[in-house]
Design an enzyme around this catalytic site. Structure first.
Site, PDB file in Angstrom:
ATOM      1  N   ASP A  30      -5.377  16.606   8.227  1.00 41.86           N
ATOM      2  CA  ASP A  30      -5.465  15.051   8.618  1.00 41.86           C
ATOM      3  C   ASP A  30      -5.791  14.914   9.822  1.00 41.86           C
ATOM      4  O   ASP A  30      -5.395  15.516  10.622  1.00 41.86           O
ATOM      5  CB  ASP A  30      -4.259  14.442   8.032  1.00 41.86           C
ATOM      6  CG  ASP A  30      -4.551  12.902   7.604  1.00 41.86           C
ATOM      7  OD1 ASP A  30      -4.969  12.247   8.391  1.00 41.86           O
ATOM      8  OD2 ASP A  30      -4.196  12.340   6.510  1.00 41.86           O
ATOM      9  N   LEU A 151      -2.221  10.821 -11.021  1.00 40.06           N
ATOM     10  CA  LEU A 151      -0.845  10.411 -10.624  1.00 40.06           C
ATOM     11  C   LEU A 151      -0.684   8.953 -10.347  1.00 40.06           C
ATOM     12  O   LEU A 151      -1.476   8.078  -9.951  1.00 40.06           O
ATOM     13  CB  LEU A 151      -0.593  11.123  -9.391  1.00 40.06           C
ATOM     14  CG  LEU A 151      -1.222  10.941  -8.153  1.00 40.06           C
ATOM     15  CD1 LEU A 151      -0.608   9.752  -7.449  1.00 40.06           C
ATOM     16  CD2 LEU A 151      -1.286  12.208  -7.097  1.00 40.06           C
ATOM     17  N   GLU A 153       2.085   6.235  -8.253  1.00 36.74           N
ATOM     18  CA  GLU A 153       2.983   6.198  -7.322  1.00 36.74           C
ATOM     19  C   GLU A 153       4.480   6.228  -7.793  1.00 36.74           C
ATOM     20  O   GLU A 153       4.608   5.331  -8.968  1.00 36.74           O
ATOM     21  CB  GLU A 153       2.806   4.980  -6.441  1.00 36.74           C
ATOM     22  CG  GLU A 153       1.641   5.127  -5.654  1.00 36.74           C
ATOM     23  CD  GLU A 153       1.380   3.815  -4.654  1.00 36.74           C
ATOM     24  OE1 GLU A 153       2.466   3.310  -4.333  1.00 36.74           O
ATOM     25  OE2 GLU A 153       0.213   3.529  -4.342  1.00 36.74           O
ATOM     26  N   LYS A 202     -12.582   8.621 -14.258  1.00 38.16           N
ATOM     27  CA  LYS A 202     -11.349   8.091 -13.414  1.00 38.16           C
ATOM     28  C   LYS A 202     -11.352   6.436 -13.392  1.00 38.16           C
ATOM     29  O   LYS A 202     -10.474   5.732 -13.474  1.00 38.16           O
ATOM     30  CB  LYS A 202     -11.518   8.534 -11.972  1.00 38.16           C
ATOM     31  CG  LYS A 202     -10.841   8.085 -10.934  1.00 38.16           C
ATOM     32  CD  LYS A 202      -9.292   8.277 -11.150  1.00 38.16           C
ATOM     33  CE  LYS A 202      -8.174   7.617 -10.349  1.00 38.16           C
ATOM     34  NZ  LYS A 202      -6.727   7.979 -10.579  1.00 38.16           N
ATOM     35  N   GLY A 255      -0.377  -4.778  -9.475  1.00 33.14           N
ATOM     36  CA  GLY A 255      -0.837  -4.600  -8.202  1.00 33.14           C
ATOM     37  C   GLY A 255      -1.048  -2.891  -7.569  1.00 33.14           C
ATOM     38  O   GLY A 255      -1.509  -2.553  -8.402  1.00 33.14           O
ATOM     39  N   CYS A 258      -4.288   1.049  -6.794  1.00 29.60           N
ATOM     40  CA  CYS A 258      -5.535   1.446  -7.539  1.00 29.60           C
ATOM     41  C   CYS A 258      -6.108   0.445  -8.418  1.00 29.60           C
ATOM     42  O   CYS A 258      -7.363   0.357  -8.472  1.00 29.60           O
ATOM     43  CB  CYS A 258      -4.834   2.675  -8.028  1.00 29.60           C
ATOM     44  SG  CYS A 258      -3.998   3.849  -7.086  1.00 29.60           S
ATOM     45  N   LYS A 318       5.788  -2.282  -7.384  1.00 29.12           N
ATOM     46  CA  LYS A 318       6.378  -1.668  -8.738  1.00 29.12           C
ATOM     47  C   LYS A 318       7.515  -0.922  -8.277  1.00 29.12           C
ATOM     48  O   LYS A 318       7.761  -0.692  -6.985  1.00 29.12           O
ATOM     49  CB  LYS A 318       5.473  -0.926  -9.386  1.00 29.12           C
ATOM     50  CG  LYS A 318       5.161   0.424  -8.830  1.00 29.12           C
ATOM     51  CD  LYS A 318       4.319   1.373  -9.901  1.00 29.12           C
ATOM     52  CE  LYS A 318       4.166   2.620  -9.469  1.00 29.12           C
ATOM     53  NZ  LYS A 318       3.409   3.702 -10.334  1.00 29.12           N
TER      54      LYS A 318
HETATM   55  C1  UGA Z   1      -2.374   3.942 -11.320  1.00 29.05           C
HETATM   56  C2  UGA Z   1      -2.481   4.691 -12.906  1.00 29.05           C
HETATM   57  O1  UGA Z   1      -1.378   4.578 -13.656  1.00 29.05           O
HETATM   58  C3  UGA Z   1      -2.656   6.083 -12.398  1.00 29.05           C
HETATM   59  O2  UGA Z   1      -2.649   6.834 -13.505  1.00 29.05           O
HETATM   60  C4  UGA Z   1      -3.591   6.530 -11.449  1.00 29.05           C
HETATM   61  O3  UGA Z   1      -3.709   7.867 -10.941  1.00 29.05           O
HETATM   62  C5  UGA Z   1      -3.257   5.610 -10.035  1.00 29.05           C
HETATM   63  O4  UGA Z   1      -3.526   4.209 -10.620  1.00 29.05           O
HETATM   64  C6  UGA Z   1      -4.361   5.974  -9.247  1.00 29.05           C
HETATM   65  O5  UGA Z   1      -5.680   5.705  -9.481  1.00 29.05           O
HETATM   66  O6  UGA Z   1      -4.306   6.542  -8.165  1.00 29.05           O
HETATM   67  P1  UGA Z   1      -0.177   3.255  -9.984  1.00 29.05           P
HETATM   68  O7  UGA Z   1      -1.183   2.243  -9.109  1.00 29.05           O
HETATM   69  O8  UGA Z   1       0.812   4.220  -9.156  1.00 29.05           O
HETATM   70  O9  UGA Z   1      -1.017   4.035 -11.009  1.00 29.05           O
HETATM   71  O10 UGA Z   1       0.797   2.447 -11.022  1.00 29.05           O
HETATM   72  P2  UGA Z   1       1.143   2.134 -12.369  1.00 29.05           P
HETATM   73  O11 UGA Z   1       2.522   2.550 -12.683  1.00 29.05           O
HETATM   74  O12 UGA Z   1      -0.011   2.345 -13.225  1.00 29.05           O
HETATM   75  O13 UGA Z   1       1.344   0.501 -12.352  1.00 29.05           O
HETATM   76  C7  UGA Z   1       0.172  -0.224 -11.976  1.00 29.05           C
HETATM   77  C8  UGA Z   1       0.388  -1.814 -11.975  1.00 29.05           C
HETATM   78  O14 UGA Z   1       0.516  -2.203 -13.333  1.00 29.05           O
HETATM   79  C9  UGA Z   1       2.111  -2.204 -11.211  1.00 29.05           C
HETATM   80  O15 UGA Z   1       1.690  -3.226 -10.610  1.00 29.05           O
HETATM   81  C10 UGA Z   1       2.797  -2.517 -12.594  1.00 29.05           C
HETATM   82  O16 UGA Z   1       3.583  -3.311 -12.404  1.00 29.05           O
HETATM   83  C11 UGA Z   1       1.692  -3.048 -13.432  1.00 29.05           C
HETATM   84  N1  UGA Z   1       2.141  -2.651 -14.941  1.00 29.05           N
HETATM   85  C12 UGA Z   1       2.071  -1.479 -15.484  1.00 29.05           C
HETATM   86  C13 UGA Z   1       2.276  -3.979 -15.716  1.00 29.05           C
HETATM   87  O17 UGA Z   1       2.155  -5.163 -15.081  1.00 29.05           O
HETATM   88  N2  UGA Z   1       2.743  -3.752 -17.170  1.00 29.05           N
HETATM   89  C14 UGA Z   1       2.603  -2.558 -17.733  1.00 29.05           C
HETATM   90  O18 UGA Z   1       2.854  -2.478 -18.674  1.00 29.05           O
HETATM   91  C15 UGA Z   1       2.438  -1.424 -16.723  1.00 29.05           C
END
Ligand code: UGA
Length: 438
Positions: A30, A151, A153, A202, A255, A258, A318
């Protein structure tokens, strides 16, 4: 295999560390000297359960190292992975500046055959772009490939080590064989495909999940109007395996780094080839408005919010992360200041994100040491992030500390029992008098 991972953000660092855990020799490179110094002294720059332990373990075994010398790191590698940031540009398209910069550096440093893998979330056609940039700098043969990361977070290490699939996009037999062997130790099903399909997988995966969330949020908004309960509806539809019960938690919107970026990215990818991806535009629109449900609910209890005290519980987008990118908490707090011209007392609590949030929030926000501190003498408590620490409180005794026991549950995360003690407003649920039964 000798793998060099360029970029030590969420994706680069966690996946680099996990490749080393699988027995590969990994260099994480990096340009950020401070971050590399931290990593060299076994400090983890991001909050990610289990990551620090793996950094210490694999660094001490000698198969994980960190450097700012990208030239040397490229020269030493069999496989060079690009995992730098791809932020959104103001028009929603993907900013490829960092990826292109890295491709140029690889082109200048490459000294023998290597496989160049895109790990960053990049638009369809990016591998070809990387190929052209490198080819313009060198005659040394190389292959390009796309191995997207899935993945999340907060559970990144577990998601990589116990993922449901690995997607490998290649256009040469050699790259295919090498990358299959490289990923074999993960013992996860591998899908080998062409590069453009891997790149689209993706975006399609993230956008589909975002669509599920916006869909259930719209069902929640409808449920409130027709007198239904979204939790029951989600259970009823989710038990159909064609729909599936995951990502059906209604709330105040998605939020993070991603979904907001990738949904816009997919719309832009489609636009560039003349395709109007109308369904994704609606997913984004629904999400933009969803945080406002909290404001509407506050106003339904207190039509004049001026002079009130509001507790915001949870700030990160989250649980289990300190990431505030596109976090509904920031939008809610700023909007509350906006509509009351600053005549509002906001008390906040988050287990780990308060320091970071203080850079983004009005200076009069009151940062509290505990959930209890945050709800004491408040007019209303709003649960914005479903941290375990917040859910597992004794909510009935917390309610007794409040001026009025009013709870807005932006994540539908509290267990309820009909009772007269607390006014409870969930998302897509009936306004109710309840007792909390966590
Ligand atoms: C997301 C994807 O789940 C991963 O598979 C992907 O690799 C990642 O983006 C990426 O592209 O790097 P992430 O953003 O870390 O992962 O978080 P999530 O757990 O998926 O949650 C995303 C958002 O959706 C959060 O704000 C969460 O509160 C919201 N959410 C999730 C809901 O409002 N309802 C749900 O049922 C699930």
């Amino acid at each position: 295999m000798k793998i060099t991972m360029i970029g030590t953000g969420y994706v680069g660092l966690t996946s680099g560390v996990c490749y080393s855990e699988m027995g590969h020799t990994v260099i994480c490179a990096d340009i950020d000297e401070e971050k590399i110094d931290q990593l060299k002294s076994n400090e983890c720059p991001i909050y990610e359960p289990g990551l620090k332990e793996l950094i210490i373990k694999n660094s001490s075994k000698g198969n994980l190292s960190f450097t700012t010398d990208i030239d040397e790191a490229v020269k030493l590698a069999d496989i060079v992975m690009i995992a730098v940031g791809t932020p959104s540009l103001p028009d929603g398209s993907v900013d490829m500046f960092y990826v292109e910069e890295v491709a140029r550096k690889i082109g200048k440093s490459i000294n023998n055959y290597k496989i160049i893998v895109n790990k960053s979330t990049v638009p369809v056609g990016s591998a070809d772009k990387v190929r052209h940039i490198i080819q313009s700098c060198t005659n040394i043969p190389f292959d390009v490939a796309s191995v997207p990361e899935f993945l999340r977070e907060g559970s990144a290490v577990n998601d990589i080590l116990n993922g449901e699939r690995i997607v490998i996009g290649v256009d040469s037999e050699n790259a295919k064989d090498v990358l299959i062997n490289t990923h074999a130790p993960f013992n996860i099903p591998i899908q080998v495909t062409d590069i453009r399909s891997a790149e689209l997988i993706k975006y399609a995966a993230n956008s589909f999940l975002a669509m599920k969330i916006s869909f259930i949020n719209e069902i929640a908004n409808l449920a409130e109007k027709v007198g239904a309960d979204v939790l029951e509806v989600a259970k009823g539809i989710g038990s159909d395996s064609r729909i599936g019960n995951k990502f059906l938690n209604a709330g105040i919107g998605f939020g993070g780094a991603c979904f907001p970026k990738d949904t816009l990215g997919l719309i832009s990818i489609a636009e560039q080839v003349g395709h109007d991806f109308a369904i994704m535009k609606e997913v984004v629109e629904v999400n933009k408005k969803q945080f406002y449900k909290v404001i509407e609910k506050l106003q339904s209890v207190y039509p004049k919010l001026s002079g009130k005290t509001v507790s915001i519980l949870g700030l990160s987008f989250k649980p289990n992360t300190n990431d505030l990118r596109e976090a509904p908490s920031i939008k809610i707090i700023n909007e509350l200041y906006n509509i009351t011209n600053g005549h509002i007392h906001i008390k906040v609590y988050d287990p780990i994100s308060m320091e970071e949030a203080s850079n983004q929030l009005p200076s009069s926000v009151d940062y509290c040491h505990s959930v209890k501190d945050a709800v004491r003498d408040t007019d209303v408590a709003v649960i914005v992030t479903e941290w375990k620490e917040i859910i597992e409180q004794d909510w009935n005794s917390l309610a007794s500390l409040m001026k009025k026991p009013v709870i807005i549950d932006g994540r539908n995360c509290l267990g309820l029992m009909h009772d007269e003690s607390v006014t409870y407003l969930g998302i897509g649920r009936k306004k109710d008098k309840v007792k909390i039964v966590n």
